[in-house]
Scaffold this active site. Structure first.
Site, short mmCIF file in Angstrom:
data_model
loop_
_atom_site.label_atom_id
_atom_site.label_comp_id
_atom_site.label_asym_id
_atom_site.label_seq_id
_atom_site.Cartn_x
_atom_site.Cartn_y
_atom_site.Cartn_z
N GLU A 1 -39.83 33.76 -22.56
CA GLU A 1 -39.75 34.06 -23.99
C GLU A 1 -40.63 35.22 -24.43
O GLU A 1 -40.34 35.89 -25.41
CB GLU A 1 -40.10 32.80 -24.79
CG GLU A 1 -41.58 32.54 -25.04
CD GLU A 1 -42.39 32.31 -23.76
OE1 GLU A 1 -43.60 32.59 -23.77
OE2 GLU A 1 -41.81 31.85 -22.75
N ASP B 1 -46.60 27.31 -25.58
CA ASP B 1 -45.35 27.53 -24.86
C ASP B 1 -44.99 26.30 -24.04
O ASP B 1 -45.56 26.05 -22.98
CB ASP B 1 -45.48 28.75 -23.94
CG ASP B 1 -44.19 29.04 -23.19
OD1 ASP B 1 -43.13 28.57 -23.65
OD2 ASP B 1 -44.25 29.74 -22.17
N ASP C 1 -37.89 29.85 -21.04
CA ASP C 1 -39.32 29.97 -20.72
C ASP C 1 -39.71 31.41 -20.42
O ASP C 1 -40.88 31.70 -20.20
CB ASP C 1 -39.67 29.06 -19.53
CG ASP C 1 -41.17 28.88 -19.36
OD1 ASP C 1 -41.90 29.06 -20.35
OD2 ASP C 1 -41.61 28.58 -18.24
N ASP D 1 -51.19 31.13 -24.15
CA ASP D 1 -50.07 32.06 -24.01
C ASP D 1 -50.04 33.10 -25.13
O ASP D 1 -49.13 33.92 -25.18
CB ASP D 1 -48.75 31.28 -23.95
CG ASP D 1 -47.70 31.98 -23.10
OD1 ASP D 1 -48.09 32.81 -22.25
OD2 ASP D 1 -46.51 31.73 -23.29
N ARG E 1 -41.20 38.15 -23.24
CA ARG E 1 -40.54 39.46 -23.21
C ARG E 1 -39.60 39.64 -24.39
O ARG E 1 -39.39 40.76 -24.85
CB ARG E 1 -39.82 39.65 -21.88
CG ARG E 1 -38.67 38.72 -21.61
CD ARG E 1 -38.31 38.60 -20.15
NE ARG E 1 -39.34 37.89 -19.39
CZ ARG E 1 -39.31 37.71 -18.09
NH1 ARG E 1 -38.27 38.15 -17.38
NH2 ARG E 1 -40.27 37.08 -17.47
N LYS F 1 -41.28 23.27 -19.30
CA LYS F 1 -42.21 23.36 -18.18
C LYS F 1 -42.55 21.96 -17.65
O LYS F 1 -42.42 20.96 -18.38
CB LYS F 1 -43.52 24.02 -18.64
CG LYS F 1 -43.40 25.47 -19.06
CD LYS F 1 -44.74 25.97 -19.58
CE LYS F 1 -44.68 27.43 -20.02
NZ LYS F 1 -44.53 28.34 -18.89
#
Length: 489
Positions: free
Chosen positions: A338, A259, A336, A277, A340, A266
């Site tokens: 993502e 991620d 970010d 992740d 969910r 990030k």
């Protein structure tokens, strides 16, 4: 992968103690209570063990603490490790005692004088968990731990008690291996292949590719991975050990193999840890492996959404609107957030296809849960008190920290969008809760559901009683316990 040391159970050999090389582990109870083998060892050591048991140093030891007595006179052994463990100790303390033994293993052989301790199997379980190492990418000479023998009064009985624990340990190790792997190794291809290989254990495994996901309408999930060269996938693993036709428990995992944050990129510092992740999907995989290995008498389906969140000319942008499998539209405010989006489609698919009797999802979902609970507890969110309580009891019984968090309409209202049915974020305040509220929108009201935010517990920078630093495998033991206690007859 690097697997922990194998443990052999044997009958107590009092005469062989003097010649035993390597390390000898002795368990001392309250007041320095000793079993026959410990008393024999003390005589060989000319009373050194009894003197230590009477010392302030032993009195200051807490249950499961350990101390080395180096180069003991009268023995061939290089060290005697004293572990404080009363006979009345519970399973969790016994596991920690085993963990203390596992932490101190060397390349020499280790002899554990468990004798007739009622928690001998739990000691061996803790020892195995703590002896785990992840070394496949180290090129230097490896020095694996030497063999471990546990001397017990009834080796066959202890071995039988330890057998299901061995299956559980393998599930934990499988999860740790997955979470520890770098993203250039554990691509969506590789992850799916490792899961597909578990069909050899009796699992039914299906891999849904992007073409099928498009037909199913999984626009939320597919949007996350569209900037990556690695194709998005959903893997479905079924274990049918319960009654034929009985609705399964569904466990769903977020599997973002790396991620970057996408276009909402990030900061560079710490981004290397985003290989973890996919921790939720790793736990699901470990649970399914455990169930198959121990032949669980329950119907369980594990589903994982495997994607990579990368910034690319094709990547999803802030402000994009995607359509979920459910049919709801989502305004992507932050790329970010993502995980969910991935879970939304997999949760809906799980309900539409399997009509589960209950559903649990796991995800390294929010930094906000770390701010709230640190690294000691997973955040637990639920729409069903009884279901949630059963999970919390299982987690407590296995020593895995979990804490229930609130939900409510006021939090849900923060997801309101001007141009779509909802936004994928609701602001910084209460971020872990608004993430849970987002997921709940994709859970049918009559389905008991728990969301486990494992962002703070999946991977640690320091070691614990039962794991070296790195991936912990948190959740495999708790979910296995829940399934055993609630769903197996």
């Amino acid at each position: 992968m690097t697997h922990p040391v194998a443990i052999r159970f044997s009958e107590t050999d009092l005469e062989g103690l003097a010649k035993a090389e390597g390390r000898i582990v002795v368990l001392l109870g309250e007041g320095g209570a000793m079993g026959p083998a410990a008393r024999r060892l003390d005589r060989l050591m000319k009373g050194a063990l009894a003197r230590f048991a009477a010392s302030p140093a032993f009195a200051a030891m807490k249950p499961a603490d350990a101390v080395d007595l180096a180069w003991p006179a009268g023995l061939a052994a290089e060290a005697v490790q004293v572990v404080r463990l009363d006979r009345k100790s519970d399973a969790l303390v016994a596991r920690k005692a085993g963990g203390a033994i596992g932490r101190a293993l060397s390349k020499a052989a280790t002899l554990v004088l468990a004798e007739n301790h009622p928690r001998a199997a739990e000691i061996s379980f803790g020892l195995a968990l703590r002896s785990y190492e992840f070394t496949p990418h180290k090129t230097g000479e490896q020095k694996p731990a030497g063999p471990v023998t546990m001397m017990v009064a009834k080796p066959e009985s202890v071995a039988a008690e330890a057998k299901p624990m061995a299956a559980l340990a393998e599930g934990v190790f499988f999860t740790r291996d997955l979470v520890n792997e770098p993203a250039n190794v554990l691509t969506t291809y590789d992850f799916a292949a490792r899961l597909a290989a578990m069909h050899e254990l009796g699992l039914e495994v299906e891999i849904l590719e992007e073409e099928e996901l498009t037909k199913l309408g999984m626009g939320a999930l597919l949007g996350v991975g569209q900037g990556s060269e690695s194709p998005s996938k959903v893997v479905v693993m079924q274990w049918k050990g319960g009654k034929k036709g009985e609705a399964p428990l569904a466990i769903v995992g977020k599997g973002v193999v790396f991620d970057t944050g996408g276009i909402s990129i990030k900061p560079a510092a710490g981004m290397e840890e985003m290989t973890m992740d996919m921790g939720g999907a790793g736990v699901v995989a470990g649970v399914m492996r455990t169930l198959a290995l121990r032949k669980a008498r329950a119907n369980v389906v594990g589903l994982v959404g495997l994607v990579e969140n990368m910034p690319d000319g094709r990547a999803q942008r802030p402000g994009d609107v995607v359509k979920s499998m459910k049919g709801d539209t989502i305004e992507v405010i932050n790329t970010d957030a993502e995980g969910r989006l991935v879970l939304a489609d997999v949760l809906w698919y799980a309900q539409e296809r399997f009509r589960p009797r209950g559903m649990i999802n796991l995800a390294t979902l929010t930094g906000a849960i770390i701010i709230a609970l640190g690294h000691e507890n997973t955040g637990v969110f639920s729409n069903n008190d009884a279901f949630c309580d059963d999970f919390l009891k299982a987690a407590k019984a296995e020593g895995e920290g979990a804490w229930r968090m609130p939900m409510g309409d006021a939090y849900d209202a923060k997801l309101k969008s001007r141009i779509a049915d909802m936004m994928n974020v609701g602001g910084r305040d209460g971020g872990a809760i608004t993430a849970a509220q987002f997921l709940q929108r994709f859970v049918k009201p009559d389905v008991p559901w728990c969301h486990l935010d494992i962002a703070g517990t999946a991977l640690l920078k320091s070691d614990t009683a039962l794991a070296p630093k790195g991936a912990t495998g948190w959740g495999v033991m708790a979910l296995n316990r829940l399934i055993r206690d609630r769903y197996e007859g």
